[in-house]
Design a protein around this motif. Structure first.
Motif, mmCIF file in Angstrom:
data_model
loop_
_atom_site.group_PDB
_atom_site.id
_atom_site.type_symbol
_atom_site.label_atom_id
_atom_site.label_comp_id
_atom_site.label_asym_id
_atom_site.label_seq_id
_atom_site.Cartn_x
_atom_site.Cartn_y
_atom_site.Cartn_z
ATOM 1 N N LYS A 48 -15.819 -2.845 14.999
ATOM 2 C CA LYS A 48 -15.579 -1.568 14.344
ATOM 3 C C LYS A 48 -16.511 -1.391 13.155
ATOM 4 O O LYS A 48 -16.740 -2.333 12.394
ATOM 5 C CB LYS A 48 -14.120 -1.528 13.871
ATOM 6 N N VAL A 49 -17.033 -0.190 12.975
ATOM 7 C CA VAL A 49 -17.845 0.121 11.811
ATOM 8 C C VAL A 49 -16.924 0.627 10.699
ATOM 9 O O VAL A 49 -16.144 1.564 10.899
ATOM 10 C CB VAL A 49 -18.923 1.168 12.131
ATOM 11 N N VAL A 50 -17.007 -0.017 9.533
ATOM 12 C CA VAL A 50 -16.118 0.285 8.410
ATOM 13 C C VAL A 50 -16.941 0.530 7.164
ATOM 14 O O VAL A 50 -17.871 -0.232 6.843
ATOM 15 C CB VAL A 50 -15.136 -0.889 8.166
ATOM 16 N N LEU A 51 -16.609 1.614 6.452
ATOM 17 C CA LEU A 51 -17.237 1.914 5.172
ATOM 18 C C LEU A 51 -16.356 1.410 4.033
ATOM 19 O O LEU A 51 -15.139 1.590 4.061
ATOM 20 C CB LEU A 51 -17.429 3.432 5.021
ATOM 21 N N VAL A 52 -16.985 0.795 3.053
ATOM 22 C CA VAL A 52 -16.268 0.283 1.891
ATOM 23 C C VAL A 52 -16.871 0.925 0.644
ATOM 24 O O VAL A 52 -18.100 0.870 0.456
ATOM 25 C CB VAL A 52 -16.379 -1.241 1.785
ATOM 26 N N PRO A 53 -16.052 1.591 -0.196
ATOM 27 C CA PRO A 53 -16.598 2.162 -1.433
ATOM 28 C C PRO A 53 -17.427 1.145 -2.198
ATOM 29 O O PRO A 53 -17.037 -0.033 -2.306
ATOM 30 C CB PRO A 53 -15.339 2.573 -2.194
ATOM 31 N N ASP A 54 -18.539 1.583 -2.728
ATOM 32 C CA ASP A 54 -19.511 0.669 -3.341
ATOM 33 C C ASP A 54 -18.882 -0.202 -4.426
ATOM 34 O O ASP A 54 -19.237 -1.379 -4.573
ATOM 35 C CB ASP A 54 -20.667 1.471 -3.923
ATOM 36 N N ALA A 55 -17.925 0.339 -5.165
ATOM 37 C CA ALA A 55 -17.291 -0.414 -6.244
ATOM 38 C C ALA A 55 -16.470 -1.585 -5.738
ATOM 39 O O ALA A 55 -16.132 -2.499 -6.503
ATOM 40 C CB ALA A 55 -16.410 0.514 -7.083
ATOM 41 N N HIS A 56 -16.140 -1.577 -4.422
ATOM 42 C CA HIS A 56 -15.291 -2.627 -3.867
ATOM 43 C C HIS A 56 -16.037 -3.529 -2.875
ATOM 44 O O HIS A 56 -15.426 -4.351 -2.206
ATOM 45 C CB HIS A 56 -14.077 -1.987 -3.175
#
Length: 326
Positions: free
Chosen positions: A317-325
């Protein structure tokens, strides 16, 4: 907040990382501080403006309903005790490609203890689809199951389940790296379906045994080739067309070989309430019976994530993670 916004339909680079107003939760809603957001294959087509799935959004738009994170605030009528709770939903608004998203409280699942945000967001839609698909497939130890896109988010879960029930598993994926990953999952036969003679490779490896079930998430020419490997009386189950090329066996083809055809994805989309399947998928990941695989990208690199998914360069799965985390 930061979010990824689409202003004009087109290529992946049209996804822009911008600052936008924070969403405000309304009655019965919560606002989630996003820790992980799922990217779905259909969103790449919607981004291009192709009307081949859900209705296209009005622009500008923020994609992504699959959200895992922490309840940050609540709207009117919602228990404030939810603030700080780790949750996941498949129905985030205005979209999960953002640092904050709003969701109806009724759509939330508490993330089971020990399950990461990335794993939870992988399971809430992709895992739910896999769980429903496996109900439809009803695999047993007597099956020889061929799984296409076996290195993808759903495919990997199907391979695991098929191994768990004792079926013989043929995993088909694109390229040496993905084929090796499928072999590592425990597939009895792992084959590169980018090679033109891959069906012959499968026949030779099975040494006279027939494929009793095909679980196909690719369709197109690869789906037709997989269908051709089915033994008489087998079942062909489709869960989408990652190739963006349809394959639908004809009634004559089905009747001549006594093969059944089920569009499992269409059946799932007909269901108004998928909360039971969502809960089962999360529980399966929490107890280790299904192990989700995911590949993360920073939220600011959503365009690169879309490009990688479209070129089939991703695993799981492709998952995006907020840059701060990150």
């Amino acid at each position: 907040m930061h979010a990824v916004v689409l202003h004009v339909f087109g290529p992946a680079e049209n996804l822009r990382y911008e600052t936008v107003p924070d969403p405000v939760p309304g009655p019965g809603e919560v606002r989630v501080s996003v820790r992980a957001a799922g990217v779905h294959q259909i969103e790449t087509a919607m981004r291009e403006g192709l009307a081949i799935g859900p209705p296209l959004p009005e622009l500008p738009a923020i994609f992504g309903g699959e959200v895992a994170g922490v309840v940050e605030s609540v709207g009117p009528g919602v228990d404030e005790a939810l603030v700080g709770t780790e949750v996941v939903t498949g129905h985030g608004r205005p979209g999960g490609y953002a640092e904050l998203a709003v969701a109806d409280v009724s759509s939330l699942h508490r993330i089971p203890s020990g399950l990461s945000h990335e794993a939870a967001v992988t399971m809430v839609v992709t895992g739910t689809t896999a769980v429903f698909l496996l109900d439809v497939a009803a695999l047993t130890s007597g099956d020889v199951v061929l799984v296409t896109s076996a290195a993808g988010g759903i495919g990997r879960l199907v391979v695991q389940h098929a191994r768990n029930v004792g079926a013989t598993v043929v995993g088909a994926a694109g390229g040496p790296a993905k084929t090796a990953a499928v072999a590592e999952l425990g597939a009895d036969i792992a084959v590169d379906y980018n090679l033109p003679d891959w069906p012959d490779t499968v026949r030779k490896a099975l040494d006279g045994r027939g494929v009793t079930a095909v679980v196909d998430g690719v369709e197109g020419d690869k789906g037709r080739a997989a269908f051709g490997l089915l033994a008489e009386g087998g079942r062909y189950i489709t869960i989408g067309a990652a190739s963006r090329e349809d394959f639908l066996p004809t009634e004559k083809e089905l009747k001549e070989r006594g093969v059944s055809f089920t569009d499992a994805l269409a059946l799932l989309l007909e269901r108004q309430d998928r909360s039971a399947e969502e809960a089962r998928a999360l529980a399966a990941a929490a107890d280790g019976s299904l192990v989700p695989a995911f590949q993360t990208f920073p939220l600011s690199q959503a365009a690169a994530a879309h490009a990688a998914l479209e070129s089939r360069a991703t695993t799981g799965k492709v998952v995006l993670v907020p840059d701060a985390h990150m």
